[in-house]
Design a protein around this motif. Structure first.
Motif, PDB file in Angstrom:
ATOM      1  N   THR A   9       0.853  -1.194   0.000  1.00 48.22           N
ATOM      2  CA  THR A   9       0.000   0.000   0.000  1.00 48.22           C
ATOM      3  C   THR A   9       0.884   1.239   0.000  1.00 48.22           C
ATOM      4  OG1 THR A   9      -1.730  -1.145   1.253  1.00 48.22           O
ATOM      5  CG2 THR A   9      -1.771   1.287   1.263  1.00 48.22           C
ATOM      6  N   PRO A  10       0.703   2.141  -0.949  1.00 44.56           N
ATOM      7  CA  PRO A  10       1.540   3.345  -0.991  1.00 44.56           C
ATOM      8  C   PRO A  10       1.354   4.187   0.271  1.00 44.56           C
ATOM      9  CG  PRO A  10       0.344   3.041  -3.058  1.00 44.56           C
ATOM     10  CD  PRO A  10      -0.239   2.085  -2.084  1.00 44.56           C
ATOM     11  N   ILE A  11       2.392   4.945   0.624  1.00 48.13           N
ATOM     12  CA  ILE A  11       2.309   5.927   1.712  1.00 48.13           C
ATOM     13  C   ILE A  11       1.801   7.231   1.113  1.00 48.13           C
ATOM     14  CG2 ILE A  11       3.622   7.260   3.405  1.00 48.13           C
ATOM     15  CD1 ILE A  11       5.582   4.918   3.531  1.00 48.13           C
ATOM     16  N   THR A  12       0.736   7.776   1.692  1.00 42.08           N
ATOM     17  CA  THR A  12       0.164   9.035   1.206  1.00 42.08           C
ATOM     18  C   THR A  12       0.607  10.190   2.087  1.00 42.08           C
ATOM     19  OG1 THR A  12      -1.780   7.868   0.335  1.00 42.08           O
ATOM     20  CG2 THR A  12      -1.961  10.262   0.658  1.00 42.08           C
ATOM     21  N   ILE A  13       1.100  11.228   1.471  1.00 35.98           N
ATOM     22  CA  ILE A  13       1.568  12.405   2.200  1.00 35.98           C
ATOM     23  C   ILE A  13       0.360  13.223   2.656  1.00 35.98           C
ATOM     24  CG2 ILE A  13       2.884  14.560   1.977  1.00 35.98           C
ATOM     25  CD1 ILE A  13       4.671  13.037  -0.051  1.00 35.98           C
ATOM     26  N   PRO A  14       0.330  13.655   3.918  1.00 43.35           N
ATOM     27  CA  PRO A  14      -0.856  14.319   4.480  1.00 43.35           C
ATOM     28  C   PRO A  14      -1.225  15.619   3.768  1.00 43.35           C
ATOM     29  CG  PRO A  14       0.664  13.631   6.216  1.00 43.35           C
ATOM     30  CD  PRO A  14       1.392  13.463   4.919  1.00 43.35           C
ATOM     31  N   GLU A  15      -2.507  15.959   3.856  1.00 41.63           N
ATOM     32  CA  GLU A  15      -2.994  17.233   3.330  1.00 41.63           C
ATOM     33  C   GLU A  15      -2.300  18.385   4.043  1.00 41.63           C
ATOM     34  OE1 GLU A  15      -5.121  17.976   0.804  1.00 41.63           O
ATOM     35  OE2 GLU A  15      -4.930  15.833   0.342  1.00 41.63           O
ATOM     36  N   GLY A  16      -2.123  19.481   3.314  1.00 44.09           N
ATOM     37  CA  GLY A  16      -1.496  20.657   3.907  1.00 44.09           C
ATOM     38  C   GLY A  16       0.017  20.595   3.944  1.00 44.09           C
ATOM     39  N   THR A  17       0.604  19.611   3.251  1.00 43.06           N
ATOM     40  CA  THR A  17       2.059  19.461   3.240  1.00 43.06           C
ATOM     41  C   THR A  17       2.643  20.138   2.011  1.00 43.06           C
ATOM     42  OG1 THR A  17       1.893  17.324   4.365  1.00 43.06           O
ATOM     43  CG2 THR A  17       3.975  17.833   3.287  1.00 43.06           C
ATOM     44  N   SER A  18       3.655  20.937   2.212  1.00 41.65           N
ATOM     45  CA  SER A  18       4.352  21.566   1.087  1.00 41.65           C
ATOM     46  C   SER A  18       5.844  21.564   1.362  1.00 41.65           C
ATOM     47  CB  SER A  18       3.858  22.998   0.853  1.00 41.65           C
ATOM     48  OG  SER A  18       4.135  23.813   1.981  1.00 41.65           O
ATOM     49  N   ILE A  19       6.623  21.673   0.318  1.00 43.76           N
ATOM     50  CA  ILE A  19       8.077  21.808   0.427  1.00 43.76           C
ATOM     51  C   ILE A  19       8.413  23.215  -0.031  1.00 43.76           C
ATOM     52  CG2 ILE A  19      10.329  20.840  -0.133  1.00 43.76           C
ATOM     53  CD1 ILE A  19       8.982  18.342  -1.135  1.00 43.76           C
ATOM     54  N   GLU A  20       9.024  23.992   0.849  1.00 44.47           N
ATOM     55  CA  GLU A  20       9.323  25.370   0.482  1.00 44.47           C
ATOM     56  C   GLU A  20      10.449  25.426  -0.543  1.00 44.47           C
ATOM     57  OE1 GLU A  20      10.629  27.658   3.777  1.00 44.47           O
ATOM     58  OE2 GLU A  20      12.571  26.725   3.800  1.00 44.47           O
ATOM     59  N   SER A  21      10.640  26.584  -1.111  1.00 39.21           N
ATOM     60  CA  SER A  21      11.646  26.761  -2.163  1.00 39.21           C
ATOM     61  C   SER A  21      13.012  26.325  -1.664  1.00 39.21           C
ATOM     62  CB  SER A  21      11.695  28.230  -2.597  1.00 39.21           C
ATOM     63  OG  SER A  21      11.976  29.070  -1.495  1.00 39.21           O
TER      64      SER A  21
END
Length: 474
Positions: free
Chosen positions: A74-86
């Motif tokens: 089962t793939p791991i899903t990254i949580p909502e509201g997650t971002s990687i900054e510049s």
């Protein structure tokens, strides 16, 4: 410059020590890449590091997935509201969802299922698999794991001192200066000749003055000013600060009102009066002719003045260079260019007593630094790399400054991440064994010690003198 680490931890342990033979295949034009993979040997568990190669914009990765080479997992899903900054990183542990094997792969897909990036290997790496150079290169075995940091092997062959550059035993603590200092983006620090500290915030383009109370060993805010370009507009991305008799010099990467455009400059401001207000630059030296075209967030990161050379040292983030500049005229003059062994130059600090310029990286290089001196013609170094100070974790310390008082040396760090609750960290070291020189107690103690020494000498000499006269025929 910001190197933020987002971390999603699951749980696991695995062991093995085979040599890796990696291969990578990009599947998308997304700026996000798989940057490093730990498939064996981490105490917490296997992990995957993602990196955002866009140096001006964050990327939302909500709902993206990671899967290994076994399609039944089962793939791991990254949580909502997650971002990687510049220019930032995001790390997630894969266990217990699945472990990464000796012959395995990792595939990253976006929320729609489009494959963004994938990497495969045929055996465990002794360390980790990582892109070399960081973010842009092919996968190879790294010199050491750098979870949430740049993959950099530039310093691998340089000698590294085990003794940190600050004195051992320092207590380095966050400084409580109120709400203005609890957020991110403090990036530069310097002391003026009186011991007043000056710090800048690269997000808000603000300059702060901090005064120090020797009795209580505490800092208080003495003023803050909002910086602008000469015409009164813009928000300079204020990364480094140096204070001289001629004014306050600020190293900037761009105008934060136009974040996608590089503008590597040094701005000079007149020394402010009062305790707050707006400051417009009295002069600007654009450095593009010396740096070439840079990413918007990869320009002038640090600045320091070296009096015996009459030059400013300016650190460049994306190239790891130090430019030694004459800023006396309307146009900057390049006196020397130094390519440091670091992935980035985050701070510069000059020590008057030793006449040494410290060139330091931040969390991108585990806080390492080296020393340079001016030989009358150019700046030179023996290449020895020093470890970060004892008593401080691998933080985004983008500013470092020291001040040598009569009986106390003070140190300040600007932590871009405000990891410990404040953007400013401080420490001090007593340099006089007794009461500080200049106090009445110290003066009279010295006089008493002097006469006591004379008395001790006479007391040991008189018996010998008496015996001499007794044995004399005079």
């Amino acid at each position: 410059m910001r190197h933020r680490l987002a971390l999603l931890t699951v749980l696991a342990v695995s062991t093995s020590t085979a040599i890796a033979a990696p291969a990578a295949l990009a599947q998308s034009t997304s700026p996000v890449v798989i940057n490093e993979v730990e498939s064996n040997g981490d105490a917490v568990g296997d992990w995957v590091e993602l990196a955002n190669t866009n140096t001006s914009e964050s990327v939302d990765i909500s709902g993206w997935t990671i899967i290994d080479g076994d399609a039944t997992h089962t793939p791991i899903t990254i949580p909502e509201g997650t971002s990687i900054e510049s220019g930032g990183y995001y790390v997630l542990h894969t266990e217990p969802s699945f472990g990464l094997g000796g012959a395995d792969s990792v595939t990253l897909s976006d929320a729609s299922g489009t494959v963004i990036d994938t990497v495969s290997w045929t055996a465990h790496a002794a360390t980790t698999l990582g892109r070399l150079p960081d973010m842009t290169g092919d996968f190879a075995e790294t010199p050491a794991p750098t979870q949430g940091l740049r993959n950099d092997d530039a310093t691998a062959d340089n000698p590294v001192q085990t003794v940190p550059y600050s004195p051992a035993g320092l207590t380095i603590s966050p400084v409580d200066l109120g709400a203005d200092f609890t957020g991110e983006d403090f990036s530069g620090a310097d002391f003026d000749a009186t011991g007043r500290a000056w710090v800048v915030n690269n997000g808000t383009g603000e300059l702060f003055a901090l005064d120090y109370d020797e009795a209580t060993k505490t800092y208080t805010e003495a003023g803050h000013w909002t910086l602008h370009y000469a015409d009164g507009t813009g928000t300079p991305d204020s990364e480094g600060v140096a204070v001289t008799d001629s004014g306050i010099y600020v190293a900037t990467e761009r105008n934060n009102d136009d974040k996608a455009v590089s503008r590597p400059s040094v701005l000079r401001f007149d020394l402010p009066t009062g305790t707050d207000g707006e400051l417009n630059a009295a002069a600007e030296w654009n450095l593009t002719e010396f740096t070439g075209e840079l990413s918007a967030n990869g320009g002038a990161e640090a600045i320091e003045y070296v009096p015996e050379a009459g030059l400013f040292a300016v650190g460049i983030e994306s190239t790891g260079e130090v430019l030694f500049l004459n800023l006396d005229g309307e146009k900057a003059e390049l006196a020397q260019r130094y390519a440091s062994p670091f992935a980035a130059v985050a701070s510069l600090n000059y020590t008057a007593s030793t006449k040494e310029l410290r060139v330091a990286c931040d969390d991108a290089c585990d806080g390492q630094s080296l020393l340079m001196t001016y030989d009358g013609t150019e700046f030179v170094t023996d290449g020895t790399i020093q470890a970060r100070p004892e008593g401080i974790d691998n933080l985004a310390t983008e500013g470092f400054a020291s001040y040598e008082g009569t009986c106390e040396t003070r140190y300040l760090w600007a932590d871009d991440g405000a990891t410990l609750g404040s953007g400013i960290l401080a420490a001090s070291q007593q340099t006089c064994a007794d009461t500080p020189a200049g106090s009445s107690t110290g003066f009279f103690a010295s006089i008493l010690a002097f006469f006591k020494g004379i008395g001790n000498s006479l007391s040991s000499f008189l018996p010998q003198l008496t015996a001499l006269f007794k044995g004399s025929s005079l």
